[in-house]
Scaffold this motif. Structure first.
Motif, PDB file in Angstrom:
ATOM      1  N   ALA A 377      26.833-108.804  15.956  1.00 14.96           N
ATOM      2  CA  ALA A 377      27.324-107.940  17.041  1.00 14.96           C
ATOM      3  C   ALA A 377      28.068-108.760  18.084  1.00 14.96           C
ATOM      4  CB  ALA A 377      26.152-107.200  17.679  1.00 14.96           C
ATOM      5  N   GLY A 378      27.500-109.909  18.455  1.00 13.89           N
ATOM      6  CA  GLY A 378      28.154-110.751  19.456  1.00 13.89           C
ATOM      7  C   GLY A 378      29.518-111.236  19.009  1.00 13.89           C
ATOM      8  N   ALA A 379      29.661-111.540  17.707  1.00 13.04           N
ATOM      9  CA  ALA A 379      30.948-112.003  17.201  1.00 13.04           C
ATOM     10  C   ALA A 379      31.980-110.881  17.160  1.00 13.04           C
ATOM     11  CB  ALA A 379      30.770-112.596  15.806  1.00 13.04           C
ATOM     12  N   LEU A 380      31.527-109.632  16.977  1.00 17.40           N
ATOM     13  CA  LEU A 380      32.445-108.498  16.882  1.00 17.40           C
ATOM     14  C   LEU A 380      32.782-107.872  18.243  1.00 17.40           C
ATOM     15  CD1 LEU A 380      30.967-106.742  13.715  1.00 17.40           C
ATOM     16  CD2 LEU A 380      33.295-107.626  13.916  1.00 17.40           C
ATOM     17  N   GLU A 381      31.914-108.037  19.219  1.00 24.12           N
ATOM     18  CA  GLU A 381      32.096-107.362  20.513  1.00 24.12           C
ATOM     19  C   GLU A 381      33.459-107.605  21.166  1.00 24.12           C
ATOM     20  OE1 GLU A 381      27.566-106.688  22.221  1.00 24.12           O
ATOM     21  OE2 GLU A 381      28.495-108.678  22.370  1.00 24.12           O
ATOM     22  N   PRO A 382      34.004-108.841  21.116  1.00 26.95           N
ATOM     23  CA  PRO A 382      35.312-109.038  21.757  1.00 26.95           C
ATOM     24  C   PRO A 382      36.439-108.202  21.151  1.00 26.95           C
ATOM     25  CG  PRO A 382      34.226-111.159  21.390  1.00 26.95           C
ATOM     26  CD  PRO A 382      33.425-110.123  20.664  1.00 26.95           C
ATOM     27  N   GLU A 383      36.274-107.772  19.908  1.00 23.17           N
ATOM     28  CA  GLU A 383      37.317-106.989  19.245  1.00 23.17           C
ATOM     29  C   GLU A 383      36.933-105.522  19.097  1.00 23.17           C
ATOM     30  OE1 GLU A 383      39.185-108.674  15.842  1.00 23.17           O
ATOM     31  OE2 GLU A 383      38.274-110.638  16.142  1.00 23.17           O
ATOM     32  N   ALA A 384      35.835-105.118  19.717  1.00 26.89           N
ATOM     33  CA  ALA A 384      35.284-103.790  19.442  1.00 26.89           C
ATOM     34  C   ALA A 384      35.998-102.657  20.154  1.00 26.89           C
ATOM     35  CB  ALA A 384      33.800-103.770  19.813  1.00 26.89           C
ATOM     36  N   ALA A 385      36.498-102.887  21.345  1.00 26.01           N
ATOM     37  CA  ALA A 385      37.026-101.785  22.152  1.00 26.01           C
ATOM     38  C   ALA A 385      38.148-101.053  21.423  1.00 26.01           C
ATOM     39  CB  ALA A 385      37.530-102.323  23.491  1.00 26.01           C
ATOM     40  N   VAL A 400      20.731-102.332  16.090  1.00 19.01           N
ATOM     41  CA  VAL A 400      21.345-103.255  17.047  1.00 19.01           C
ATOM     42  C   VAL A 400      22.864-103.199  16.981  1.00 19.01           C
ATOM     43  CG1 VAL A 400      21.637-105.701  17.624  1.00 19.01           C
ATOM     44  CG2 VAL A 400      19.377-104.818  17.052  1.00 19.01           C
ATOM     45  N   LEU A 401      23.415-103.208  15.771  1.00 19.76           N
ATOM     46  CA  LEU A 401      24.871-103.189  15.630  1.00 19.76           C
ATOM     47  C   LEU A 401      25.490-101.939  16.244  1.00 19.76           C
ATOM     48  CD1 LEU A 401      25.494-104.564  12.021  1.00 19.76           C
ATOM     49  CD2 LEU A 401      26.375-105.521  14.146  1.00 19.76           C
ATOM     50  N   ILE A 402      24.921-100.794  15.931  1.00 23.34           N
ATOM     51  CA  ILE A 402      25.463 -99.532  16.465  1.00 23.34           C
ATOM     52  C   ILE A 402      25.392 -99.533  17.982  1.00 23.34           C
ATOM     53  CG2 ILE A 402      25.089 -97.042  16.611  1.00 23.34           C
ATOM     54  CD1 ILE A 402      24.223 -97.083  13.707  1.00 23.34           C
ATOM     55  N   ASP A 403      24.239 -99.905  18.519  1.00 21.95           N
ATOM     56  CA  ASP A 403      24.061 -99.848  19.972  1.00 21.95           C
ATOM     57  C   ASP A 403      25.032-100.783  20.690  1.00 21.95           C
ATOM     58  OD1 ASP A 403      22.056 -98.047  19.509  1.00 21.95           O
ATOM     59  OD2 ASP A 403      20.416 -99.486  19.757  1.00 21.95           O
ATOM     60  N   ARG A 404      25.124-102.016  20.226  1.00 24.01           N
ATOM     61  CA  ARG A 404      25.940-102.995  20.951  1.00 24.01           C
ATOM     62  C   ARG A 404      27.433-102.754  20.765  1.00 24.01           C
ATOM     63  NH1 ARG A 404      23.403-108.979  20.850  1.00 24.01           N
ATOM     64  NH2 ARG A 404      25.568-109.360  21.574  1.00 24.01           N
ATOM     65  N   LEU A 405      27.848-102.410  19.569  1.00 21.97           N
ATOM     66  CA  LEU A 405      29.275-102.181  19.357  1.00 21.97           C
ATOM     67  C   LEU A 405      29.741-100.897  20.028  1.00 21.97           C
ATOM     68  CD1 LEU A 405      29.721-103.320  15.641  1.00 21.97           C
ATOM     69  CD2 LEU A 405      30.204-104.587  17.736  1.00 21.97           C
ATOM     70  N   SER A 407      28.431 -99.739  22.784  1.00 24.48           N
ATOM     71  CA  SER A 407      28.511-100.102  24.209  1.00 24.48           C
ATOM     72  C   SER A 407      29.773-100.897  24.512  1.00 24.48           C
ATOM     73  CB  SER A 407      27.282-100.927  24.608  1.00 24.48           C
ATOM     74  OG  SER A 407      26.106-100.155  24.491  1.00 24.48           O
ATOM     75  N   ALA A 408      30.268-101.628  23.514  1.00 24.15           N
ATOM     76  CA  ALA A 408      31.486-102.423  23.708  1.00 24.15           C
ATOM     77  C   ALA A 408      32.760-101.610  23.490  1.00 24.15           C
ATOM     78  CB  ALA A 408      31.474-103.621  22.776  1.00 24.15           C
ATOM     79  N   GLY A 409      32.613-100.319  23.177  1.00 26.17           N
ATOM     80  CA  GLY A 409      33.776 -99.452  23.086  1.00 26.17           C
ATOM     81  C   GLY A 409      34.229 -99.115  21.676  1.00 26.17           C
ATOM     82  N   ALA A 410      33.431 -99.459  20.674  1.00 28.69           N
ATOM     83  CA  ALA A 410      33.810 -99.150  19.293  1.00 28.69           C
ATOM     84  C   ALA A 410      33.283 -97.775  18.892  1.00 28.69           C
ATOM     85  CB  ALA A 410      33.255-100.205  18.346  1.00 28.69           C
ATOM     86  N   ASP A 411      33.958 -97.183  17.918  1.00 29.82           N
ATOM     87  CA  ASP A 411      33.497 -95.940  17.297  1.00 29.82           C
ATOM     88  C   ASP A 411      32.862 -96.342  15.963  1.00 29.82           C
ATOM     89  OD1 ASP A 411      33.071 -93.498  16.163  1.00 29.82           O
ATOM     90  OD2 ASP A 411      35.180 -92.892  16.095  1.00 29.82           O
ATOM     91  N   VAL A 412      31.520 -96.303  15.879  1.00 25.28           N
ATOM     92  CA  VAL A 412      30.797 -96.848  14.729  1.00 25.28           C
ATOM     93  C   VAL A 412      30.270 -95.718  13.852  1.00 25.28           C
ATOM     94  CG1 VAL A 412      28.913 -98.336  13.950  1.00 25.28           C
ATOM     95  CG2 VAL A 412      30.107 -98.853  16.092  1.00 25.28           C
ATOM     96  N   THR A 413      30.551 -95.822  12.555  1.00 29.02           N
ATOM     97  CA  THR A 413      30.000 -94.912  11.555  1.00 29.02           C
ATOM     98  C   THR A 413      29.134 -95.719  10.598  1.00 29.02           C
ATOM     99  OG1 THR A 413      31.941 -93.459  11.652  1.00 29.02           O
ATOM    100  CG2 THR A 413      30.537 -93.303   9.690  1.00 29.02           C
ATOM    101  N   LYS A 414      27.912 -95.282  10.407  1.00 23.49           N
ATOM    102  CA  LYS A 414      27.053 -95.947   9.435  1.00 23.49           C
ATOM    103  C   LYS A 414      26.810 -95.018   8.255  1.00 23.49           C
ATOM    104  CE  LYS A 414      22.623 -98.132   8.495  1.00 23.49           C
ATOM    105  NZ  LYS A 414      21.253 -98.468   8.935  1.00 23.49           N
ATOM    106  N   VAL A 415      26.921 -95.565   7.034  1.00 24.40           N
ATOM    107  CA  VAL A 415      26.579 -94.808   5.841  1.00 24.40           C
ATOM    108  C   VAL A 415      25.526 -95.590   5.060  1.00 24.40           C
ATOM    109  CG1 VAL A 415      28.728 -93.534   5.610  1.00 24.40           C
ATOM    110  CG2 VAL A 415      28.548 -95.806   4.598  1.00 24.40           C
ATOM    111  N   ALA A 416      24.560 -94.860   4.515  1.00 24.81           N
ATOM    112  CA  ALA A 416      23.506 -95.473   3.704  1.00 24.81           C
ATOM    113  C   ALA A 416      24.013 -95.600   2.276  1.00 24.81           C
ATOM    114  CB  ALA A 416      22.240 -94.638   3.756  1.00 24.81           C
TER     115      ALA A 416
END
Length: 508
Positions: A377-385, A400-405, A407-416
């Motif tokens: 998440a920390g490595a992706l946050e600078p490019e997330a917005a 963790v990934l969904i929450d942090r990204l 919050s950093a402005g990304a639109d996150v979709t998770k699929v199982a």
């Protein structure tokens, strides 16, 4: 006997599995196991050899053991015949070599009498493997130009011993007695009585070529007492002769860093081979005890919808090799290939996940230095917005990934893309050893594995934790999950992989 009569006819492979170390089986032996419909295995066969087959496996040993009760030889012969006549490919899997004190020739004779096609697959006999794992060469140009293999356990129905102790006592080389631990006093006394020097070097090897191998050396006159004092157990071999002296200089197996250690491998069964091989390489005995199994998702529709919309995403994230496999295999079944990922950047949580991508000719654009969700998440946050992110992962896990990204402005979709299914019991061998407190370390490689491990423990198993049974975790997150469910952690990996767990065990 030729076995070319028909590709549809049944046949039998009498396979020597080698002793102890499961890596000592021949390539041909593995080929036969992969072809088999039914495997009838002896008591002394390593259970890890059964990982080479998808056949029905049954214990058919002349001694009772964890695999099942004793089966007499006539029953075994008849079972081989009847199953082959029913059209099955049968592997008779025996410890060591099938024709060296293994009754393989009796089984072959029974098959030949019924015109059943069969093949003999030789194995490394116990004398050779146990001696070499103990640092003893049975022949040596300065010490012994011959070697004799002798049974230490003759047929109890024979009226007299067929062993010529006069000849054995003057044998110009090395003597190896199979299965003679309970008769060691008699064997040594008879050899001395017939002229062998009482100070002749002697050695007893218990559980040869295994992580729990024990080796005791002494003189011929005192070897029986030394073996009793060491509480050696069967299976065993006794080696007598000057070659035993080599052990002091070339003992190698017992120097391995985790020699003498049993290690519980809790990975899903289909993904445990790497950890099993690492344990064996370090001299340990792996105990396979999967805490979860991996399977396809209950519903592919969300994954298929995500595949359809892949051009709309900027990043594709994988947090496990399972995610890579299930997602990319599904991509293929939907008649797409890697071109569907054009324009996407790919992130992998660690080197194992990145390696899984390379199997599909893909390279991760981003792999964090620390292999956990927080670092990714920390490595992706600078490019997330303003970016659209697709996370292909398990049906459960931390968010963790969904929450942090997000919050950093990304639109996150998770699929199982796959399911984790908790095991509902320990394998029988693992449960028996856990209750006895005889698994020295157990590796816990995810929070869900730690939680299910704790859930399956009974009071007797739990009483050994932190004492004779210790736990090692793959990461601080897994350590926290273990502590939440009340199980103590004795070691924690600093590199969040199974290699890291093994490194932690070696430091502990």
């Amino acid at each position: 006997m030729p076995d070319k009569s028909s590709t549809q006819s049944g046949r039998v492979y009498i396979v020597g599995g080698g002793p102890g170390d499961p890596r000592l089986i021949s390539v041909r032996g593995v080929e036969c196991l992969r072809e088999a419909d039914l495997v009838l295995y002896d008591t002394l066969v390593s259970p890890l050899l059964l990982r080479h087959t998808k056949a029905q496996c049954e214990h058919a040993g002349r001694e009772s053991g964890p695999g099942g009760p004793r089966v007499n030889q006539d029953e075994i012969n008849q079972r081989l015949i009847s199953e082959a006549k029913a059209g099955k490919i049968v592997v008779r899997l025996k410890g060591g070599d099938p024709f060296i004190f293994g009754r393989g020739s009796e089984e072959a004779a029974a098959l030949a009498a019924e015109a059943i096609p069969y093949e003999i697959v030789p194995g490394i006999t116990a004398a050779v493997a146990a001696a070499e794992y103990a640092g003893i060469s049975l022949t040596h140009r300065k010490h012994a130009s011959s070697v004799a293999f002798v049974t230490g356990h003759e047929d109890p129905t024979k009226p007299d011993s067929s062993l010529d102790y006069q000849q054995l006592a003057t044998w110009p080389g090395t003597l190896v007695f199979y299965m003679g631990l309970h008769r060691l006093t008699q064997i040594s006394s008879e050899l001395i009585r017939h002229g062998m020097a009482a100070e002749t070097p002697a050695c007893v090897i218990s559980r040869g070529a295994q992580a729990l191998q024990q080796t005791v050396t002494s003189s011929l006159s005192t070897i029986a007492e030394a073996a009793r004092n060491a509480k050696l157990v069967a299976p065993s071999l006794t080696i007598i002769g000057d070659c035993v002296r080599q052990r002091e200089a070339i003992c190698w197996f017992e120097q391995k860093t985790l020699f003498g250690t049993r290690i519980g491998i809790t990975r899903p069964d289909g993904q445990a081979d790497g950890a099993i091989n690492q344990a064996l390489e370090l001299g340990a005995e792996p105990i396979v005890m999967p805490m979860i199994e991996i399977g396809p998702p209950a519903d592919w529709a969300p994954v298929d919808e995500a595949i359809k919309k892949l051009p709309e995403f900027d990043w594709l994230i994988f947090t496990s090799a399972n995610g890579v496999q299930y997602f990319l295999d599904r991509l293929r079944t939907r008649d797409y290939d890697a071109r569907r990922l054009a324009g996407l950047k790919i992130a992998a949580i660690g080197p194992a996940t990145a390696a899984a991508l390379t199997a599909y000719c893909l390279t991760a654009d981003l792999v964090p230095d620390e292999y956990r969700a927080e670092a990714l998440a920390g490595a992706l946050e600078p490019e997330a917005a303003g970016r659209r992110v697709l996370w292909a992962g398990a049906d459960r896990g931390r968010e963790v990934l969904i929450d942090r990204l997000t919050s950093a402005g990304a639109d996150v979709t998770k699929v199982a893309t796959y399911r984790n299914v908790d095991a509902d019991r320990f394998p029988a061998d693992a449960a028996r050893l856990l209750r006895a407190g005889k698994i020295h370390w157990i590796g816990l490689s995810s929070p869900s594995i730690a939680r299910n491990f704790a859930n399956l423990l009974d009071d007797e198993m739990r009483s050994h934790l932190g004492q004779t049974v210790r736990l090692a975790t793959i990461s601080p997150v897994t350590t926290a999950a273990a502590k939440e469910v009340g199980i103590p952690v004795a070691a924690e990996a600093t590199t969040y992989t199974w290699d890291g767990i093994f490194s932690a065990l070696q430091r502990a």
